[in-house]
Design a protein around this motif. Structure first.
Motif, PDB file in Angstrom:
ATOM      1  N   ILE A  58       0.836  -1.197   0.000  1.00  0.00           N
ATOM      2  CA  ILE A  58       0.000   0.000   0.000  1.00  0.00           C
ATOM      3  C   ILE A  58       0.877   1.256   0.000  1.00  0.00           C
ATOM      4  O   ILE A  58       0.556   2.254  -0.656  1.00  0.00           O
ATOM      5  CB  ILE A  58      -0.951  -0.010   1.214  1.00  0.00           C
ATOM      6  N   HIS A  61       2.137   1.650  -3.406  1.00  0.00           N
ATOM      7  CA  HIS A  61       1.021   2.166  -4.204  1.00  0.00           C
ATOM      8  C   HIS A  61       0.860   3.668  -4.024  1.00  0.00           C
ATOM      9  O   HIS A  61       0.697   4.420  -4.993  1.00  0.00           O
ATOM     10  CB  HIS A  61      -0.272   1.453  -3.812  1.00  0.00           C
ATOM     11  N   ASP A  62       0.920   4.133  -2.782  1.00  0.00           N
ATOM     12  CA  ASP A  62       0.802   5.573  -2.543  1.00  0.00           C
ATOM     13  C   ASP A  62       1.945   6.333  -3.205  1.00  0.00           C
ATOM     14  O   ASP A  62       1.758   7.453  -3.691  1.00  0.00           O
ATOM     15  CB  ASP A  62       0.773   5.857  -1.041  1.00  0.00           C
ATOM     16  N   MET A  64       3.243   5.575  -5.975  1.00  0.00           N
ATOM     17  CA  MET A  64       2.888   5.678  -7.391  1.00  0.00           C
ATOM     18  C   MET A  64       2.022   6.900  -7.666  1.00  0.00           C
ATOM     19  O   MET A  64       1.998   7.411  -8.777  1.00  0.00           O
ATOM     20  CB  MET A  64       2.170   4.404  -7.849  1.00  0.00           C
ATOM     21  N   HIS A  65       1.321   7.354  -6.636  1.00  0.00           N
ATOM     22  CA  HIS A  65       0.515   8.562  -6.772  1.00  0.00           C
ATOM     23  C   HIS A  65       1.237   9.797  -6.230  1.00  0.00           C
ATOM     24  O   HIS A  65       0.650  10.878  -6.170  1.00  0.00           O
ATOM     25  CB  HIS A  65      -0.824   8.381  -6.047  1.00  0.00           C
ATOM     26  N   TYR A  92       9.351  -1.599  -8.693  1.00  0.00           N
ATOM     27  CA  TYR A  92       8.527  -0.383  -8.746  1.00  0.00           C
ATOM     28  C   TYR A  92       8.427   0.216 -10.157  1.00  0.00           C
ATOM     29  O   TYR A  92       7.311   0.572 -10.590  1.00  0.00           O
ATOM     30  CB  TYR A  92       9.094   0.635  -7.754  1.00  0.00           C
ATOM     31  N   HIS A  99      -0.053   0.509 -12.947  1.00  0.00           N
ATOM     32  CA  HIS A  99      -1.063   1.045 -12.039  1.00  0.00           C
ATOM     33  C   HIS A  99      -1.759   2.268 -12.640  1.00  0.00           C
ATOM     34  O   HIS A  99      -2.980   2.413 -12.518  1.00  0.00           O
ATOM     35  CB  HIS A  99      -0.459   1.404 -10.688  1.00  0.00           C
ATOM     36  N   ASP A 113      -5.388  -4.787 -14.329  1.00  0.00           N
ATOM     37  CA  ASP A 113      -5.901  -5.383 -13.090  1.00  0.00           C
ATOM     38  C   ASP A 113      -7.240  -6.085 -13.293  1.00  0.00           C
ATOM     39  O   ASP A 113      -7.710  -6.789 -12.390  1.00  0.00           O
ATOM     40  CB  ASP A 113      -6.091  -4.307 -12.015  1.00  0.00           C
ATOM     41  N   TYR A 130       1.583  -9.516 -12.806  1.00  0.00           N
ATOM     42  CA  TYR A 130       2.486  -8.815 -11.898  1.00  0.00           C
ATOM     43  C   TYR A 130       3.677  -9.628 -11.402  1.00  0.00           C
ATOM     44  O   TYR A 130       4.649  -9.051 -10.916  1.00  0.00           O
ATOM     45  CB  TYR A 130       1.694  -8.290 -10.692  1.00  0.00           C
ATOM     46  N   THR A 175      -9.102  -5.054  -5.455  1.00  0.00           N
ATOM     47  CA  THR A 175      -9.349  -5.204  -6.894  1.00  0.00           C
ATOM     48  C   THR A 175     -10.661  -5.941  -7.160  1.00  0.00           C
ATOM     49  O   THR A 175     -11.549  -5.422  -7.838  1.00  0.00           O
ATOM     50  CB  THR A 175      -8.187  -5.957  -7.566  1.00  0.00           C
ATOM     51  N   TRP A 222      -3.352   6.642   1.829  1.00  0.00           N
ATOM     52  CA  TRP A 222      -4.259   5.672   2.455  1.00  0.00           C
ATOM     53  C   TRP A 222      -4.739   6.133   3.815  1.00  0.00           C
ATOM     54  O   TRP A 222      -5.895   5.889   4.183  1.00  0.00           O
ATOM     55  CB  TRP A 222      -3.580   4.301   2.544  1.00  0.00           C
TER      56      TRP A 222
END
Length: 230
Positions: A58, A61-62, A64-65, A92, A99, A113, A130, A175, A222
């Motif tokens: 997670i 993932h964050d 990535m944003h 990554y 993503h 996904d 993945y 997902t 998150w």
């Protein structure tokens, strides 16, 4: 809802806490914990380590944003690369474009996904997209090295099994549940969302069951996502 300020260090601190907790607990469980299948502690530690593995992903993932270390792209990328790598050697730079493709083409044929089918075919399609052969090779090498120094059952129960369970946790809550089935034509994100229960939303998948809210406000990390839940 306002975006995270560029000088906000909270995401960095939270990422550090997750990494340190994952590593410290793993060292303890491999080195010092005596496994007893009659003890509830064994199962509790498996679940806790699974949750921390999920937290690593997670965090990646964050990143990535761009919201782990906003305004600090090099540090943000470094944290994302580190946490992805700690989660079963994910890479990554490979995850990042996939993503964002998911966000641009959610629940379409161009969404890496998405799979139009039931749980297990979708799950294996997700893994195929993945997991790479070099990850499997690195995991195999690490497994064989770890068992030279730690009890085999500890390696399996606290290093290998939580990583596998975390893929289920991420896939099911982040997902499959939000994107399965048909969505209304006026649903721009083709995503559903969990009922409002912040405790369960955190335990289940770090608030990513609030998935419509994530797609609607991807600039929220998150740990702020619950604020978007009406």
């Amino acid at each position: 809802m306002a975006k995270i300020r560029q000088n906000d260090w909270r995401g960095i601190a939270i990422a550090a806490i997750i990494i340190v907790c994952w590593f410290a607990l793993l060292v303890y469980l491999l080195n010092s914990f005596e496994v007893s299948f009659a003890s509830p502690l064994t199962y509790l530690f498996i679940l806790l380590q699974t949750h921390l593995y999920t937290g690593l992903f997670i965090t990646a993932h964050d990143a990535m944003h761009g919201v782990v270390a906003p305004g600090k792209p090099a540090l943000n990328k470094a944290i994302g690369t580190t946490t992805a790598f700690l989660f079963a050697y994910n890479w990554y730079p490979r995850l990042l474009p996939k993503h964002h493709q998911h966000h641009r083409h959610v629940a379409t044929e161009q969404d890496p996904d998405y799979h139009h089918g039931s749980f297990w075919p979708w799950y294996f399609s997700f893994l195929k997209n993945y997991i790479t052969w070099w990850q499997i090779l690195l995991m195999a090498i690490t497994y064989n090295v770890l068992q030279l120094f730690f009890p085999l059952q500890n390696v399996i129960l606290f290093w290998m099994l939580p990583a596998i369970l975390a893929t289920f946790q991420l896939f099911y809550f982040g997902t499959y549940l939000p994107h399965k089935g048909e969505h209304a034509a006026d649903n721009p994100h083709k995503s559903s969302t969990q009922s409002k229960n912040h405790l369960w939303a955190f335990i289940s998948c770090y608030f990513f069951g609030y998935h419509y809210e994530h797609h609607d406000k991807p600039y929220l990390p998150w740990w702020q996502l619950y604020k978007a839940k009406v």
